[in-house]
Design a protein around this motif. Structure first.
Motif, PDB file in Angstrom:
ATOM      1  N   THR A 230      37.129  35.817  38.252  1.00 25.90           N
ATOM      2  CA  THR A 230      36.840  36.480  35.972  1.00 25.90           C
ATOM      3  C   THR A 230      37.459  38.335  36.378  1.00 25.90           C
ATOM      4  OG1 THR A 230      35.346  37.400  36.988  1.00 25.90           O
ATOM      5  CG2 THR A 230      34.773  35.697  36.539  1.00 25.90           C
ATOM      6  N   LEU A 231      37.496  38.664  35.211  1.00 28.87           N
ATOM      7  CA  LEU A 231      38.167  39.945  35.356  1.00 28.87           C
ATOM      8  C   LEU A 231      37.478  40.613  34.476  1.00 28.87           C
ATOM      9  CD1 LEU A 231      40.632  42.113  35.516  1.00 28.87           C
ATOM     10  CD2 LEU A 231      41.770  40.817  33.503  1.00 28.87           C
ATOM     11  N   ASP A 232      37.230  42.047  34.792  1.00 25.38           N
ATOM     12  CA  ASP A 232      35.880  42.617  34.194  1.00 25.38           C
ATOM     13  C   ASP A 232      36.939  43.805  33.402  1.00 25.38           C
ATOM     14  OD1 ASP A 232      36.646  44.451  35.583  1.00 25.38           O
ATOM     15  OD2 ASP A 232      34.259  43.910  37.090  1.00 25.38           O
ATOM     16  N   SER A 233      36.053  44.393  32.874  1.00 20.27           N
ATOM     17  CA  SER A 233      37.143  45.634  32.025  1.00 20.27           C
ATOM     18  C   SER A 233      37.460  46.861  33.071  1.00 20.27           C
ATOM     19  CB  SER A 233      35.624  46.099  30.990  1.00 20.27           C
ATOM     20  OG  SER A 233      34.842  46.774  31.306  1.00 20.27           O
ATOM     21  N   GLU A 234      36.969  46.965  34.365  1.00 23.65           N
ATOM     22  CA  GLU A 234      37.370  47.513  34.785  1.00 23.65           C
ATOM     23  C   GLU A 234      38.199  47.636  36.050  1.00 23.65           C
ATOM     24  OE1 GLU A 234      35.685  50.564  35.388  1.00 23.65           O
ATOM     25  OE2 GLU A 234      34.380  50.020  33.262  1.00 23.65           O
ATOM     26  N   LYS A 235      38.838  46.175  35.764  1.00 26.71           N
ATOM     27  CA  LYS A 235      40.420  45.242  36.503  1.00 26.71           C
ATOM     28  C   LYS A 235      40.145  44.656  38.094  1.00 26.71           C
ATOM     29  CE  LYS A 235      42.942  49.672  37.508  1.00 26.71           C
ATOM     30  NZ  LYS A 235      44.527  50.148  37.666  1.00 26.71           N
ATOM     31  N   LEU A 236      38.734  44.624  37.258  1.00 23.07           N
ATOM     32  CA  LEU A 236      38.343  44.180  38.927  1.00 23.07           C
ATOM     33  C   LEU A 236      37.720  42.884  38.899  1.00 23.07           C
ATOM     34  CD1 LEU A 236      35.670  46.452  40.122  1.00 23.07           C
ATOM     35  CD2 LEU A 236      38.084  46.639  41.250  1.00 23.07           C
ATOM     36  N   TRP A 237      38.399  42.135  40.059  1.00 21.03           N
ATOM     37  CA  TRP A 237      38.195  39.916  39.794  1.00 21.03           C
ATOM     38  C   TRP A 237      36.724  40.368  40.590  1.00 21.03           C
ATOM     39  CZ3 TRP A 237      42.991  39.288  43.208  1.00 21.03           C
ATOM     40  CH2 TRP A 237      44.237  39.619  42.084  1.00 21.03           C
ATOM     41  N   ARG A 238      36.427  38.937  40.443  1.00 20.25           N
ATOM     42  CA  ARG A 238      34.838  38.793  40.697  1.00 20.25           C
ATOM     43  C   ARG A 238      34.893  36.453  40.820  1.00 20.25           C
ATOM     44  NH1 ARG A 238      33.154  43.668  38.980  1.00 20.25           N
ATOM     45  NH2 ARG A 238      31.527  44.094  40.255  1.00 20.25           N
ATOM     46  N   VAL A 239      34.287  35.905  42.123  1.00 11.59           N
ATOM     47  CA  VAL A 239      34.118  34.885  41.971  1.00 11.59           C
ATOM     48  C   VAL A 239      32.399  34.328  41.269  1.00 11.59           C
ATOM     49  CG1 VAL A 239      35.822  34.732  43.740  1.00 11.59           C
ATOM     50  CG2 VAL A 239      34.398  34.886  44.072  1.00 11.59           C
TER      51      VAL A 239
END
Length: 311
Positions: A230-239
């Motif tokens: 996923t991508l969040d509004s802080e431009k970070l990736w998470r699985v």
């Protein structure tokens, strides 16, 4: 139990290392060649121009547009040169194409409008990111595979985020488009096939990119069931777990040709296969052939008038 888990982790890490060594990143290094299609004659777009140049022909204008990352362009053909100032650039490379319809195209006898995105229906509600492409956000919360199917049904796929510019711009899109407090969405990055070997929706391995935007603690090797990114509004990736977590998805719209002759230019049709009993169809076909002959021999100004009359 701990020993068995350690062995599994070691085997997985070795598989990833072997997989990465076998990858030929050179075949992923070249950008795809955009194909441009004439969308409307005698019209130009007022979209932002990122580069302009005086060129000798249409093919040169297409090459300039590709080099500059343009998704569309206005081009003034040789037959229209007398309708504009001779020293003006006749190739205007546009950062973004027209989206949804042609209502913002303005009539200009000296120019024709070309775009890599020829189907108005596909681009409805799309957001343009300059020099990158068109993107949409799925309306419903779904699991990963459902988001892929939704994107593909709209001529796209989950968006590539393997560059800083892409992640940054798509994070801004999420920030403005999602009203929930957790502003995140599925993107096109997963390790569903080989644990730890992430690839994007277009098959490009993450190892071929220098950019990473993992949130602290991600990807989590102890949670092998977390395969989708996923991508969040802080431009970070998470699985996350692909089938369990339901989110909206960011789709990247494929460039596409027009579904039909949307610009209204007469075509050289063949009437030979029509039955004599189909009088109305024969009559219409003969009229189209006559209009085509008139169009072929007309001046630029008359062609523009004919196209706009038909369209």
């Amino acid at each position: 139990m701990h020993k068995e888990l350690l062995i599994i982790l070691l085997i997985s890490s070795k598989l990833v290392i072997i997989h990465n060594l076998l990858i030929d990143c050179n075949k992923y290094s070249t950008t795809s060649r955009l194909q441009y299609y004439k969308i409307k004659s005698c019209h130009k777009s007022s979209a932002s121009v990122i580069f302009w140049k005086r060129v000798t022909n249409l093919q040169e204008c297409k090459e300039v547009a590709r080099e500059r990352g343009g998704m569309a362009f206005n081009f003034s053909p040789a037959e229209a040169q007398n309708l504009s100032k001779f020293y003006m650039p006749n190739c205007h490379v546009l950062a973004c194409p027209q989206i949804g319809n042609d209502s913002t195209l303005t009539m200009d006898l000296a120019y024709d409008y070309y775009s890599a995105y020829g189907n108005w229906n596909v681009t409805q509600n799309a957001t343009c990111i300059k020099a990158i492409g068109l993107f949409t956000l799925n309306a419903d919360n779904q699991n990963y595979s459902q988001n892929i199917l939704t994107c593909q049904s709209n001529s796209g796929d989950l968006a590539d985020v393997t560059s800083e510019y892409r992640s940054t711009m798509l994070a801004q899109m999420l920030n403005t488009s999602i009203t929930d407090w957790h502003k995140l969405a599925y993107v096109g990055l997963n390790d569903l096939f080989i644990e730890g070997a992430f690839t994007n929706s277009f098959g490009k391995p993450l190892v071929c990119s220098n950019y990473r935007a993992w949130a602290p603690g991600h990807p989590r090797s102890k949670h092998e069931s977390e395969d989708c990114v996923t991508l969040d509004s802080e431009k970070l990736w998470r699985v996350v777990r692909c089938n369990k977590v339901k989110l909206r998805g960011v789709c990247e719209v494929y460039p596409h040709k027009p579904p039909r002759n949307i610009e209204g230019v007469p075509q050289n049709v063949s009437c030979g296969g029509i039955s004599r009993r189909q009088y109305a169809k024969i009559k219409r076909c003969l009229e189209e052939k006559m209009i085509f002959r008139i169009y072929q021999n007309a001046t630029r100004i008359d062609k523009c008038g004919l196209v706009n009359f038909i369209y």
